[in-house]
Design a protein around this motif. Sequence first.
Motif: not given
Length: 263
Positions: A160-165, A168-171, A182-186, A237-238
């Motif tokens: 599955p595509a990653s979501v927050s633990p 379940r915020i989609p990334m 900054w939020l996306y990277k965190a 991000v990378i």
Amino acid sequence: MILLSFDTEEFDMPKENGLDYDPVAQGMEVSRYGTNKILDCLKECGVKGTFFCTTNFASNAPEVIKRIMDEGHEIAAHGCDHFNPVPEDTDRCKKYLEKVTGRKVNGWRQPRMFPVNNKALHSEGYTYNASLNPAFIPGRYMHLRTPRTWFMQDGVMQIPASVSPWLRIPMFWLSLHNFPLWLYKALCRRIVKHDGYFNTYFHPWEFYPLGEHPELKIMYIVKRHAGKDMYNRLKEVILDLKSRGYEFGTYSEFAASKVKSIN
């Protein structure tokens, strides 16, 4: 492991939005441009990714397919006609891509993350399926009862595509367009720490300057930061993840490592 993937398809969003638009005759220019920009970014950062390709894209951009392979990335299957997927595409796309690349195709992603028959995938020789976004979003991404992380189903590994633990915020791609960087990277770092890996996906047309083309009728949340900004955001991000010592790999490498760990 960090899993970067790209749905390498003909650009059909204008047609999806009701415009008289030919995704192959008109959209391939956008897709070629965007895929080359993605490849430039990955090359600059020194990482590998997985490209889920449609047969429409592969047959109309053989030079881009060659570049994907020459630069060490994985090619996986994403159907035939992205706008009109049919069940037979899983078999037809795999066979076509294997013929034109000379490589075994291990993975599948269903167009628009619609459901797919895993038993059919298994019988056709796929080892993994990356067609699930287990996010908390009304619509086709509302999958609150499915696992957040990889699992086996009908002999095929589901990634599955990653979501927050917790929430379940989609990334996925829209998040990098619209979240503060900054939020996306965190959140990326939090997911890697919690799950042991991070998996996300993008599209070539996100790296095309969509904001300069109002005639395409693209929603603001899609065209925001599209083009050069998206290149720079993905690069940042990378490089942030690389600086923390995280390894980047293809889906096949990830699947093989997990199968080995449970055998």
